[in-house]
Design a protein around this motif. Sequence first.
Motif, PDB file in Angstrom:
ATOM      1  N   VAL A 241     -95.970 -12.524   2.813  1.00 64.59           N
ATOM      2  CA  VAL A 241     -96.466 -11.979   4.079  1.00 64.59           C
ATOM      3  C   VAL A 241     -96.443 -10.451   4.029  1.00 64.59           C
ATOM      4  O   VAL A 241     -97.406  -9.786   4.417  1.00 64.59           O
ATOM      5  N   THR A 242     -95.336  -9.896   3.537  1.00 68.25           N
ATOM      6  CA  THR A 242     -95.224  -8.443   3.453  1.00 68.25           C
ATOM      7  C   THR A 242     -96.288  -7.853   2.537  1.00 68.25           C
ATOM      8  O   THR A 242     -96.942  -6.854   2.879  1.00 68.25           O
ATOM      9  N   CYS A 243     -96.478  -8.465   1.376  1.00 65.54           N
ATOM     10  CA  CYS A 243     -97.452  -7.937   0.419  1.00 65.54           C
ATOM     11  C   CYS A 243     -98.869  -8.002   0.973  1.00 65.54           C
ATOM     12  O   CYS A 243     -99.678  -7.085   0.758  1.00 65.54           O
TER      13      CYS A 243
ATOM     14  N   GLY B 189     -91.893  -5.859  -1.354  1.00 66.66           N
ATOM     15  CA  GLY B 189     -91.276  -6.921  -0.555  1.00 66.66           C
ATOM     16  C   GLY B 189     -89.834  -6.582  -0.220  1.00 66.66           C
ATOM     17  O   GLY B 189     -89.437  -5.421  -0.153  1.00 66.66           O
ATOM     18  N   GLY B 190     -89.030  -7.634   0.005  1.00 64.76           N
ATOM     19  CA  GLY B 190     -87.621  -7.410   0.307  1.00 64.76           C
ATOM     20  C   GLY B 190     -87.319  -7.118   1.761  1.00 64.76           C
ATOM     21  O   GLY B 190     -86.200  -6.699   2.086  1.00 64.76           O
ATOM     22  N   VAL B 191     -88.277  -7.341   2.673  1.00 68.29           N
ATOM     23  CA  VAL B 191     -88.022  -7.146   4.096  1.00 68.29           C
ATOM     24  C   VAL B 191     -87.195  -8.330   4.605  1.00 68.29           C
ATOM     25  O   VAL B 191     -87.617  -9.481   4.469  1.00 68.29           O
ATOM     26  N   PRO B 192     -86.014  -8.092   5.173  1.00 60.72           N
ATOM     27  CA  PRO B 192     -85.164  -9.207   5.617  1.00 60.72           C
ATOM     28  C   PRO B 192     -85.880 -10.102   6.630  1.00 60.72           C
ATOM     29  O   PRO B 192     -86.502  -9.615   7.576  1.00 60.72           O
TER      30      PRO B 192
ATOM     31  N   PRO C  13     -86.069 -18.013  13.591  1.00 60.80           N
ATOM     32  CA  PRO C  13     -86.444 -16.636  13.940  1.00 60.80           C
ATOM     33  C   PRO C  13     -86.808 -15.814  12.702  1.00 60.80           C
ATOM     34  O   PRO C  13     -86.326 -16.082  11.599  1.00 60.80           O
ATOM     35  N   SER C  14     -87.669 -14.833  12.898  1.00 57.52           N
ATOM     36  CA  SER C  14     -88.120 -13.954  11.811  1.00 57.52           C
ATOM     37  C   SER C  14     -87.575 -12.545  12.002  1.00 57.52           C
ATOM     38  O   SER C  14     -87.432 -12.068  13.139  1.00 57.52           O
TER      39      SER C  14
END
Length: 312
Positions: A203-205, A194-197, A119-120
């Motif tokens: 992907v975030t960038c 970044g740093g999204v749990p 899961p993401s």
Amino acid sequence: MRDDWPTLDWPAWRETAIALQLRTQIVGKVRLALTPWLNHSWHVPLYVSARGLTTSAIPFGDRLLEIDFDFVHDRLIFITSDGRSRGIGLHAGSIAEFHKTVIACLDELGVPSAFDGAPSEMPDATPFAEDHAHRPYDAEAVRAFWHALIRIARAFRTFRTGFLGKASPVHFFWGSFDLAATRFSGRAAPRHPGGVPGLPDAVTCEAYSHEEASVGFWPGSDAYPTAAFYAYAYPSPPGYAAAAVAPEAAAWDATLGEFILPYEAVRTAPDPQAAILAFCHSTYDAAADLAHWDRDALECPLGRPRVPRVVV
């Protein structure tokens, strides 16, 4: 009579909501595995449909696959362009069993069935194949959520018609379990830290590679157990948090770093569609003005059925 909007009570349907999110992630990861990368991860979301949520058509080889959550009949439907189909009931049970059955359906249809099994964007999540906990499925609560999405998507789509620049579809992200629509200024943005749990920094960038103003809706979560609309800008221009936005129930949430409008305030408003559009327009206006977007070049009047946009 006004169009009645459903009540959404996160604590009341929490267990079903989490189970539904995990199921949408499994289906979304099938699309992710089969689809070339598209800017801002636009190749991965689901879309609100006349029956629930859909992947839309996914190319694989010389065929197409479509996977549909049918919330009318509580089914997950697999359809391929060669006339074949399979179905799974949406009911109480484990995520592991659902995951196993999805793979079996794909194998029977001759569709590649290898996809990411974790899961993401969910804290301490168990891999799908190992999640044997029994989970409920409240079909009426799911339908209420879907009926809310239908109404919200209508407002977001109307808002989208007033923009000539680059804009996202109105799409449902299964990782964060929210419906979103995003406008872009056309300028590159500073690299996201970044740093999204639960989400790789790459992907975030990529998702935040360009300056944007976004609106969305989520049904609640354990971190924020209330259905709400949100709006943010990236990067957030100076003064954005102090901007005056509408309707009156909307306010800046310093913890989230976003403007928040409670769903209940919209549901009970005399004109819910107007309330959503006021939120969309006012939060976008604040972002665009404070960040000095070229608004004359990017905007146009809202679209109307059968009326072409006037070009001078």
